[in-house]
Design a protein around this motif. Structure first.
Motif, PDB file in Angstrom:
ATOM      1  N   UNK A   9      68.252 -28.335  -9.423  1.00  0.00           N
ATOM      2  CA  UNK A   9      67.446 -27.689 -10.456  1.00  0.00           C
ATOM      3  C   UNK A   9      67.934 -28.063 -11.854  1.00  0.00           C
ATOM      4  N   UNK A  10      69.253 -28.182 -12.032  1.00  0.00           N
ATOM      5  CA  UNK A  10      69.794 -28.525 -13.351  1.00  0.00           C
ATOM      6  C   UNK A  10      69.315 -29.919 -13.779  1.00  0.00           C
ATOM      7  N   UNK A  11      69.356 -30.881 -12.842  1.00  0.00           N
ATOM      8  CA  UNK A  11      68.903 -32.233 -13.174  1.00  0.00           C
ATOM      9  C   UNK A  11      67.395 -32.255 -13.441  1.00  0.00           C
ATOM     10  N   UNK A  12      66.619 -31.628 -12.567  1.00  0.00           N
ATOM     11  CA  UNK A  12      65.158 -31.692 -12.719  1.00  0.00           C
ATOM     12  C   UNK A  12      64.713 -31.025 -14.016  1.00  0.00           C
ATOM     13  N   UNK A  13      65.286 -29.869 -14.332  1.00  0.00           N
ATOM     14  CA  UNK A  13      64.858 -29.135 -15.523  1.00  0.00           C
ATOM     15  C   UNK A  13      65.319 -29.826 -16.805  1.00  0.00           C
ATOM     16  N   UNK A  14      66.514 -30.412 -16.807  1.00  0.00           N
ATOM     17  CA  UNK A  14      66.974 -31.068 -18.039  1.00  0.00           C
ATOM     18  C   UNK A  14      66.161 -32.330 -18.296  1.00  0.00           C
ATOM     19  N   UNK A  15      65.779 -33.022 -17.222  1.00  0.00           N
ATOM     20  CA  UNK A  15      64.938 -34.203 -17.392  1.00  0.00           C
ATOM     21  C   UNK A  15      63.577 -33.811 -17.976  1.00  0.00           C
ATOM     22  N   UNK A  16      62.988 -32.751 -17.435  1.00  0.00           N
ATOM     23  CA  UNK A  16      61.706 -32.280 -17.959  1.00  0.00           C
ATOM     24  C   UNK A  16      61.835 -31.844 -19.428  1.00  0.00           C
ATOM     25  N   UNK A  17      62.940 -31.162 -19.723  1.00  0.00           N
ATOM     26  CA  UNK A  17      63.132 -30.640 -21.092  1.00  0.00           C
ATOM     27  C   UNK A  17      63.221 -31.786 -22.106  1.00  0.00           C
ATOM     28  N   UNK A  18      64.005 -32.809 -21.833  1.00  0.00           N
ATOM     29  CA  UNK A  18      64.120 -33.894 -22.818  1.00  0.00           C
ATOM     30  C   UNK A  18      62.826 -34.708 -22.870  1.00  0.00           C
ATOM     31  N   UNK A  19      62.165 -34.909 -21.722  1.00  0.00           N
ATOM     32  CA  UNK A  19      60.911 -35.679 -21.732  1.00  0.00           C
ATOM     33  C   UNK A  19      59.831 -34.950 -22.529  1.00  0.00           C
ATOM     34  N   UNK A  20      59.681 -33.645 -22.289  1.00  0.00           N
ATOM     35  CA  UNK A  20      58.650 -32.882 -22.995  1.00  0.00           C
ATOM     36  C   UNK A  20      58.983 -32.757 -24.484  1.00  0.00           C
ATOM     37  N   UNK A  21      60.270 -32.555 -24.776  1.00  0.00           N
ATOM     38  CA  UNK A  21      60.684 -32.483 -26.187  1.00  0.00           C
ATOM     39  C   UNK A  21      60.296 -33.774 -26.902  1.00  0.00           C
ATOM     40  N   UNK A  22      60.621 -34.912 -26.303  1.00  0.00           N
ATOM     41  CA  UNK A  22      60.351 -36.195 -26.972  1.00  0.00           C
ATOM     42  C   UNK A  22      58.854 -36.449 -27.102  1.00  0.00           C
ATOM     43  N   UNK A  23      58.081 -35.993 -26.131  1.00  0.00           N
ATOM     44  CA  UNK A  23      56.638 -36.266 -26.138  1.00  0.00           C
ATOM     45  C   UNK A  23      55.852 -35.260 -26.977  1.00  0.00           C
ATOM     46  N   UNK A  24      56.302 -33.992 -26.981  1.00  0.00           N
ATOM     47  CA  UNK A  24      55.440 -32.943 -27.532  1.00  0.00           C
ATOM     48  C   UNK A  24      55.926 -32.306 -28.829  1.00  0.00           C
ATOM     49  N   UNK A  25      57.187 -32.488 -29.174  1.00  0.00           N
ATOM     50  CA  UNK A  25      57.691 -31.883 -30.414  1.00  0.00           C
ATOM     51  C   UNK A  25      57.561 -32.921 -31.533  1.00  0.00           C
ATOM     52  N   UNK A  26      56.842 -32.578 -32.630  1.00  0.00           N
ATOM     53  CA  UNK A  26      56.551 -33.577 -33.662  1.00  0.00           C
ATOM     54  C   UNK A  26      57.757 -33.881 -34.561  1.00  0.00           C
ATOM     55  N   UNK A  27      58.612 -34.766 -34.045  1.00  0.00           N
ATOM     56  CA  UNK A  27      59.759 -35.267 -34.805  1.00  0.00           C
ATOM     57  C   UNK A  27      59.664 -36.794 -34.743  1.00  0.00           C
ATOM     58  N   UNK A  28      59.711 -37.429 -35.906  1.00  0.00           N
ATOM     59  CA  UNK A  28      59.551 -38.887 -35.952  1.00  0.00           C
ATOM     60  C   UNK A  28      60.818 -39.543 -36.458  1.00  0.00           C
ATOM     61  N   UNK A  29      60.974 -40.793 -36.034  1.00  0.00           N
ATOM     62  CA  UNK A  29      62.164 -41.572 -36.360  1.00  0.00           C
ATOM     63  C   UNK A  29      61.768 -42.711 -37.280  1.00  0.00           C
ATOM     64  N   UNK A  30      62.492 -42.889 -38.370  1.00  0.00           N
ATOM     65  CA  UNK A  30      62.271 -44.016 -39.270  1.00  0.00           C
ATOM     66  C   UNK A  30      63.476 -44.931 -39.153  1.00  0.00           C
ATOM     67  N   UNK A  31      63.254 -46.125 -38.587  1.00  0.00           N
ATOM     68  CA  UNK A  31      64.350 -47.073 -38.364  1.00  0.00           C
ATOM     69  C   UNK A  31      64.323 -48.176 -39.407  1.00  0.00           C
ATOM     70  N   UNK A  32      65.498 -48.490 -39.929  1.00  0.00           N
ATOM     71  CA  UNK A  32      65.640 -49.661 -40.804  1.00  0.00           C
ATOM     72  C   UNK A  32      66.512 -50.664 -40.049  1.00  0.00           C
ATOM     73  N   UNK A  33      65.946 -51.822 -39.740  1.00  0.00           N
ATOM     74  CA  UNK A  33      66.709 -52.843 -39.013  1.00  0.00           C
ATOM     75  C   UNK A  33      67.584 -53.635 -39.983  1.00  0.00           C
ATOM     76  N   UNK A  34      68.600 -54.279 -39.425  1.00  0.00           N
ATOM     77  CA  UNK A  34      69.531 -55.052 -40.256  1.00  0.00           C
ATOM     78  C   UNK A  34      68.828 -56.189 -40.998  1.00  0.00           C
ATOM     79  N   UNK A  35      67.659 -56.639 -40.476  1.00  0.00           N
ATOM     80  CA  UNK A  35      66.933 -57.720 -41.165  1.00  0.00           C
ATOM     81  C   UNK A  35      66.022 -57.192 -42.273  1.00  0.00           C
ATOM     82  N   UNK A  36      66.090 -55.861 -42.541  1.00  0.00           N
ATOM     83  CA  UNK A  36      65.331 -55.286 -43.646  1.00  0.00           C
ATOM     84  C   UNK A  36      63.972 -54.731 -43.244  1.00  0.00           C
ATOM     85  N   UNK A  37      63.461 -55.058 -42.039  1.00  0.00           N
ATOM     86  CA  UNK A  37      62.185 -54.504 -41.592  1.00  0.00           C
ATOM     87  C   UNK A  37      62.381 -53.041 -41.179  1.00  0.00           C
TER      88      UNK A  37
END
Lengths: 141, 141
Positions: free
Chosen positions: B105-133
């Motif tokens: 249960x610990x594995x199944x629920x933690x997997x669901x929690x991180x998957x749903x968090x990443x898919x459904x919680x509106x948090x965005x990532x802004x990446x700057x690559x070393x080549x400036x893009x």
């Protein structure tokens, strides 16, 4: 650097920090940690005390299991530590951690690592229930 | 005690210890923790800098996701924290933890929690690559 970073079977308290530090790697995007603790109940009966014992071959078997997971999954780093001797309720009995570039591999490899450790590494649990009965069981739950 | 023990979106460093303490419970035999860190590469390119931004609804959505996992799985305790603002390589961006009587249960629920968090919680990532893009991406890997 070797993928297998830390393996130990010890009679002193375990530390999640130590294990996290052992698997830290800037190539990793996800680290999955499983921490097994002494529950206050088993088979519906309250647990009073508990001790783990390891066969002399346990460290060698732990290394075999860990190296197989490192070979079978594309992971960056892994660690596994198990405590033996007398433990109290809430004490940490085992910690495994796997770091990988992505979480799919981290989850799959850490699940395999704890499952194989519990099934294949000869560490046994002696439980004393609050009603005075006892049992010896394999480390698998 | 409520199963959902700790939820936060913060611009300060995250702590695995804080999350482990939040979910500690003597009825739990297994705790699974997922720690997401800033990788030094993405799409094969070196990452130089990175920032996360949250929509004002993110805390409410995080609670909705966490409460659904708490309702859907027989778990003892769970926690989820996400960092926003500027992060460096190796910094922790997100931690989820789930404690349960048994590791399935610990594995199944933690997997669901991180998957749903990443898919459904509106948090965005802004990446700057070393080549400036640069690129904006959903928090999902």
């Amino acid at each position: 650097m070797d993928v297998v970073r830390l393996l130990a079977i010890r009679d002193t308290p375990l530390s999640v920090d130590e294990v996290m530090t052992a698997v830290a790697d800037q190539a990793a995007g996800g680290t999955t940690v499983f921490v097994g603790t002494v529950r206050d109940h088993d088979h519906g009966k309250p647990v009073g005390a508990l001790a783990y014992s390891a066969h002399p071959s346990a460290e060698r078997e732990l290394r075999r299991v860990a190296e197989k997971v490192a070979a079978d999954f594309p992971v960056t780093a892994l660690a596994a530590v198990h405590r033996i001797g007398e433990l109290r309720l809430g004490d940490i009995a085992v910690i495994v951690a796997v770091a990988a570039a992505h979480r799919d591999e981290a989850f799959a490899a850490s699940r395999r690592l704890i499952d194989d450790l519990k099934r294949e590494v000869p560490i046994w649990k002696h439980q004393v229930f609050s009603d005075g009965t006892t049992e010896w069981v394999g480390a698998g739950e």
